[in-house]
Write a protein that holds these residues in place. Structure first.
Motif, mmCIF file in Angstrom:
data_model
loop_
_atom_site.group_PDB
_atom_site.id
_atom_site.type_symbol
_atom_site.label_atom_id
_atom_site.label_comp_id
_atom_site.label_asym_id
_atom_site.label_seq_id
_atom_site.Cartn_x
_atom_site.Cartn_y
_atom_site.Cartn_z
ATOM 1 N N VAL A 5 0.829 -1.279 -0.119
ATOM 2 C CA VAL A 5 -0.126 0.028 0.185
ATOM 3 C C VAL A 5 0.856 1.319 -0.163
ATOM 4 N N CYS A 6 0.534 2.089 -1.208
ATOM 5 C CA CYS A 6 1.456 3.342 -1.077
ATOM 6 C C CYS A 6 0.746 4.603 -0.227
ATOM 7 N N VAL A 7 1.572 4.975 0.447
ATOM 8 C CA VAL A 7 0.781 5.997 1.524
ATOM 9 C C VAL A 7 1.729 7.396 1.533
ATOM 10 N N LYS A 8 0.894 8.532 1.791
ATOM 11 C CA LYS A 8 1.633 9.787 1.797
ATOM 12 C C LYS A 8 1.379 10.532 2.984
ATOM 13 N N ILE A 36 -1.938 11.273 7.718
ATOM 14 C CA ILE A 36 -2.077 10.311 6.395
ATOM 15 C C ILE A 36 -3.082 10.897 5.715
ATOM 16 N N ASN A 37 -2.790 10.716 4.267
ATOM 17 C CA ASN A 37 -3.725 11.080 3.537
ATOM 18 C C ASN A 37 -5.031 10.292 3.594
ATOM 19 N N GLU A 38 -6.156 10.942 3.713
ATOM 20 C CA GLU A 38 -7.334 10.228 4.183
ATOM 21 C C GLU A 38 -7.764 8.845 3.100
ATOM 22 N N TRP A 39 -7.374 9.010 1.733
ATOM 23 C CA TRP A 39 -7.709 7.690 0.868
ATOM 24 C C TRP A 39 -6.886 6.697 1.491
ATOM 25 N N ASP A 40 -5.557 6.964 1.683
ATOM 26 C CA ASP A 40 -4.492 5.871 2.123
ATOM 27 C C ASP A 40 -4.838 4.833 3.391
ATOM 28 N N ASN A 41 -5.596 5.647 4.190
ATOM 29 C CA ASN A 41 -6.016 4.964 5.294
ATOM 30 C C ASN A 41 -7.016 3.941 5.034
ATOM 31 N N SER A 62 6.317 4.390 1.522
ATOM 32 C CA SER A 62 5.828 5.903 1.366
ATOM 33 C C SER A 62 7.267 6.635 1.063
ATOM 34 N N VAL A 63 7.114 7.552 -0.045
ATOM 35 C CA VAL A 63 8.307 8.249 -0.412
ATOM 36 C C VAL A 63 8.190 9.643 -0.010
ATOM 37 N N GLY A 64 9.397 9.673 0.932
ATOM 38 C CA GLY A 64 9.373 11.379 1.346
ATOM 39 C C GLY A 64 10.500 11.614 2.395
ATOM 40 N N THR A 117 -3.255 1.955 -4.018
ATOM 41 C CA THR A 117 -2.777 3.590 -3.574
ATOM 42 C C THR A 117 -4.332 4.112 -3.311
ATOM 43 N N GLY A 118 -4.023 5.513 -2.881
ATOM 44 C CA GLY A 118 -5.496 6.047 -2.518
ATOM 45 C C GLY A 118 -5.800 6.855 -3.833
ATOM 46 N N VAL A 119 -7.254 7.090 -4.188
ATOM 47 C CA VAL A 119 -7.698 7.768 -5.451
ATOM 48 C C VAL A 119 -6.740 9.064 -5.554
ATOM 49 N N GLN A 120 -6.518 9.924 -4.373
ATOM 50 C CA GLN A 120 -5.965 11.040 -4.737
ATOM 51 C C GLN A 120 -5.408 11.589 -3.485
ATOM 52 N N ALA A 121 -4.470 12.476 -3.662
ATOM 53 C CA ALA A 121 -3.899 12.833 -2.474
ATOM 54 C C ALA A 121 -4.046 14.483 -2.160
ATOM 55 N N ASP A 122 -3.219 15.269 -1.589
ATOM 56 C CA ASP A 122 -3.375 16.743 -1.200
ATOM 57 C C ASP A 122 -3.462 17.550 -2.546
ATOM 58 N N ALA A 125 -4.291 15.203 -7.493
ATOM 59 C CA ALA A 125 -3.893 14.833 -8.846
ATOM 60 C C ALA A 125 -4.725 13.397 -9.273
ATOM 61 N N GLY A 126 -4.600 12.561 -8.654
ATOM 62 C CA GLY A 126 -5.185 11.294 -8.750
ATOM 63 C C GLY A 126 -4.555 10.513 -9.756
ATOM 64 N N GLN A 127 -3.133 10.506 -9.839
ATOM 65 C CA GLN A 127 -2.186 10.033 -10.884
ATOM 66 C C GLN A 127 -1.463 8.851 -10.543
ATOM 67 N N VAL A 128 -1.055 8.691 -9.550
ATOM 68 C CA VAL A 128 0.073 7.824 -9.129
ATOM 69 C C VAL A 128 -0.216 6.217 -9.439
ATOM 70 N N GLY A 129 -1.595 5.870 -8.959
ATOM 71 C CA GLY A 129 -2.219 4.531 -9.262
ATOM 72 C C GLY A 129 -2.130 4.225 -10.625
HETATM 73 N N1 LIG Z 1 5.179 10.412 -1.636
HETATM 74 C C1 LIG Z 1 4.193 9.335 -1.813
HETATM 75 N N2 LIG Z 1 4.732 8.226 -1.510
HETATM 76 C C2 LIG Z 1 4.115 6.859 -1.415
HETATM 77 N N3 LIG Z 1 2.842 7.046 -2.052
HETATM 78 C C3 LIG Z 1 2.410 8.032 -2.637
HETATM 79 C C4 LIG Z 1 3.155 9.390 -2.494
HETATM 80 N N4 LIG Z 1 2.201 10.372 -3.082
HETATM 81 C C5 LIG Z 1 1.284 9.908 -3.581
HETATM 82 N N5 LIG Z 1 1.129 8.254 -3.338
HETATM 83 C C6 LIG Z 1 0.133 7.384 -3.583
HETATM 84 O O1 LIG Z 1 -0.737 7.997 -4.903
HETATM 85 C C7 LIG Z 1 -2.096 8.085 -4.379
HETATM 86 C C8 LIG Z 1 -2.567 9.345 -5.264
HETATM 87 O O2 LIG Z 1 -1.803 10.385 -4.939
HETATM 88 P P1 LIG Z 1 -1.821 11.352 -6.193
HETATM 89 O O3 LIG Z 1 -1.795 10.916 -7.547
HETATM 90 O O4 LIG Z 1 -0.651 12.159 -5.857
HETATM 91 O O5 LIG Z 1 -2.882 12.350 -6.176
HETATM 92 C C9 LIG Z 1 -2.018 8.376 -2.802
HETATM 93 O O6 LIG Z 1 -3.147 8.045 -2.329
HETATM 94 C C10 LIG Z 1 -0.540 7.342 -2.423
HETATM 95 O O7 LIG Z 1 -1.429 6.166 -2.330
#
Ligand SMILES: Nc1ncnc2c1ncn2[C@@H]1O[C@H](COP(=O)(O)O)[C@@H](O)[C@H]1O
Ligand SMILES: Cc1cc2nc3c(=O)[nH]c(=O)nc-3n(C[C@H](O)[C@H](O)[C@H](O)COP(=O)(O)OP(=O)(O)OC[C@H]3O[C@@H](n4cnc5c(N)ncnc54)[C@H](O)[C@@H]3O)c2cc1C
Lengths: 263, 328
Positions: A5-8, A36-41, A62-64, A117-122, A125-129
């Motif tokens: 699970v990818c978390v931010k 933690i990003n709401e979606w990731d939880n 997590s990347v950070g 992954t979560g659908v989107q983060a802060d 973008a909704g792009q990572v997955g």
């Molecule tokens: N820095 C990060 N490290 C790990 N997972 C991430 C990170 N940024 C985004 N994600 C994953 O990508 C999802 C969608 O984020 P985003 O595409 O940035 O809106 C998040 O809910 C996380 O599951």
């Protein structure tokens, strides 16, 4: 099933007023409350529930910077088995694709059946997955609000579409899913849970550890960059009712009556 | 050099989604001289009417027509498009449940930049497109620069661009089916089964004239009662934002928004709702909007007629009492 699970770690918008800093280079970060990003939880909770049903393990990644460790540990307190922290100066200022390259490199070092992954983060973008799945050449489904394991090769997922309807799909493993809020009820993490994992070692990997060329990530690998933050001037907006509570109530009721809001 | 821009056309039952004409405007904001092509994918007579409907607004219409494409699954389309799109194309996709499924991965397959959820464009400089996005649920905006020299996939927010109603010379419909399907149907690892329709609740908020809508600002399940009390005093119905449904404090049929119901009341009261675009996307017919929120900077105030800066936990019971008192 081996689940990643990818978390931010993100500023908690329910706890903070997000404001632009003086020169517009960032948001005001002093005194921000992070979580933690709401979606990731929801994604971690779902992974734990799947593991508890069919066996296997849950890893959170997590990347950070250094601070990311805090949310990895929190999700381990929730019940994830392992944590992986990807951190390197070369990762800073990565765009979405760069971030996905980092995750991909780490994923290819391991062996996973399912990545959430979560659908989107802060930054919304909704792009990572979706990008991660395409880079791995695995199938993908977004906005997942239901998961049912059929066997060790196939799962059934529900995707949230418009008007509360749900699109059911069968998808082969390994695959990537982006998880929508409301899929489950994430468990509460108490102080005791946090204490239990307080001394667990969380490995930190940098670019060379995961065999990633630094120029593919960070600023040099980015096709998208943020120029500035600002608050748009959207015109007048609402007429804010002023006065003491009694006056406001009176005005508001008058308005409601004139607009047909009170029957 | 004029850019070659493609717009992904959403359609359902032969009807074209509003986004189709918004994407024309978006394309011309990126490049006024762009040649803009509609991508229309589906099957049969439905597809025929969709092509006819968009042709007056697009220079070209590329269609892919096949029985197996009657329900477009993102995984399948993501496999097809790279077979027909020229290198360096710019592809515009609506930022909604299908676009979010298709677009990020498509950018990887096309090896182009990905720009998600754009709300405005401000021209191209040195091969870089300047665009505006929102972050933190619309609390702040950002300018971003996107290198489009090798093309880009861009998702576009619904309603952010005005529909382009100016019809030009009717575009030619080009059949790309053979080219797209050579090599068979891709995306077999994900198979569409069915659509499960939303459950019907005890009230139909889509028919309500007056809605009292509650958001995360209510803080606790026990507090929902004050919202029911207010609605009862007003003779209104109770609706809500998504987090209230996620927490199971109210049923899904009361959720307003892009993934919930579309409502058309005369009066809409937003209590402790921040005003995300997904929530606002479910409010149609320009109702009279009243927002009550403790944060004066909440985006909801930008789209409301009347605002009250207050804690709903204190204010709402007082409002209810006052209305009851007045009604006698
Ligand atoms: N820095 C990060 N490290 C790990 N997972 C991430 C990170 N940024 C985004 N994600 C994953 O990508 C999802 C969608 O984020 P985003 O595409 O940035 O809106 C998040 O809910 C996380 O599951
Ligand atoms: C694909 C997708 C689809 C979505 N579909 C929908 C949808 O259909 N409908 C929907 O609503 N959302 C939807 N969302 C979620 C949306 O992005 C927002 O997260 C959500 O709308 C926020 O709800 P909210 O305004 O209640 O909560 P928040 O954004 O947390 O806002 C709470 C507000 O309450 C205020 N507040 C806090 N305490 C008080 C108090 N005591 N008194 C007064 N004010 C207070 C705060 O200042 C804040 O403005 C969707 C998201 C995605 C990714």
């Amino acid at each position: 099933m081996e689940i990643l699970v990818c978390v931010k770690r993100v500023p908690d918008t329910a706890e903070n007023e997000i404001e632009v800093n003086k020169d517009g280079s960032d948001i005001e970060r002093d005194d921000l409350v992070y979580s933690i990003n709401e979606w990731d939880n929801y994604a971690v909770e779902e992974a734990i529930q799947i593991r508890d049903k069919v066996g296997g393990s849950v890893t959170v990644v997590s990347v950070g910077g250094e601070e990311a460790e805090e949310i990895i540990r929190r999700e381990m307190a929730m019940g994830a088995d392992k944590g992986v922290h990807l951190s390197d100066q070369a990762f800073e200022e990565s765009d979405g694709k760069g971030l996905v390259r980092i995750l991909q490199a780490a994923i290819e070092k391991g062996s996973y059946d399912l990545i959430l992954t979560g659908v989107q983060a802060d930054d919304g973008a909704g792009q990572v997955g979706g990008m991660l799945a395409a880079m791995l050449d695995w199938p993908f489904a977004s906005l997942v609000n239901h998961i049912e394991v059929i066997n060790d090769r196939t799962i059934k997922v529900g995707r949230e579409i418009a008007a509360g309807n749900q699109e059911m799909n069968e998808i082969d493993l390994p695959c990537v899913l982006s998880i929508q809020t409301g899929i489950n009820e994430p468990r509460y993490v108490g102080i005791r849970g946090i204490r239990k994992v307080a001394s667990v070692e969380i490995p930190v990997f940098g670019a060379s550890d995961i065999g990633l060329s630094p120029d593919l990530v960070g600023k040099s690998g980015a096709t998208i960059s943020r120029v500035d933050y600002f608050v748009p001037d959207l015109g007048e907006g609402a007429e804010i009712l002023e006065g003491d509570t009694g006056e406001i109530l009176e005005k508001l009721i008058e308005i409601l009556q004139s607009k047909g809001g009170i029957k | 050099m004029a850019l070659q821009i493609f717009s992904y056309i959403l359609h359902k039952g032969g009807g074209v989604d509003d986004s189709a004409l918004e994407l024309v405007t978006a394309a011309h904001e990126i490049d006024p001289d762009a040649s803009v092509t509609a991508l229309v994918i589906g099957s049969g007579t439905d597809l025929y009417s969709v092509c006819n409907e968009v042709a007056p607004s697009y220079q070209n219409v590329w269609k892919i027509d096949n029985r197996d494409l009657s329900y477009a699954n993102g995984e399948v389309i993501r496999g097809l498009l790279p077979r027909i799109l020229p290198k360096g194309s710019i592809v515009l996709v609506p930022h909604e449940h299908f676009g979010m499924d298709l677009a990020p991965g498509l950018s990887v397959k096309l090896d182009t930049a990905y720009l998600p959820d754009a709300v405005s464009f401000e021209g191209i400089e040195d091969g870089k497109l300047k665009a505006i996005r929102e972050e933190y649920s619309g609390m702040v905006s950002t300018h971003v620069r996107c290198d489009i020299s090798t093309g880009a996939v861009i998702t576009v927010r619904a309603g952010a661009f005005k529909a382009d109603e100016s019809k030009g010379k009717t575009g030619e419909v080009v059949d790309k089916t053979t080219e797209a399907l050579t090599g068979g149907l891709p995306g077999g690892a994900r198979r569409f089964i069915e659509i499960v329709e939303a459950e019907v609740g005890d009230v139909d908020i889509t028919k309500s004239e007056s809605l009292v809508s509650v958001g995360r600002g209510i803080e606790d399940e026990d507090n929902i009662e004050i919202i029911h009390d207010l609605a009862e005093a007003m003779g209104a119905d109770v609706s809500c934002s998504r987090p209230i449904v996620d927490a199971k404090w109210l049923e899904k049929s009361r959720q307003v928004g892009t993934s919930g119901q579309t409502v058309r009341p005369k009066v809409y009261m937003a209590l402790g709702i921040s005003g995300s675009f997904q929530h606002l996307g479910g409010i149609k017919g320009a109702p009279f909007m009243i927002a009550i929120n403790k944060n004066v900077k909440a985006p909801i105030f930008q789209v409301s007629d009347i605002g009250v800066v207050a804690d709903i936990l204190d204010f709402v019971p007082e409002l209810t009492d006052k209305i009851k008192e007045m009604k006698g």
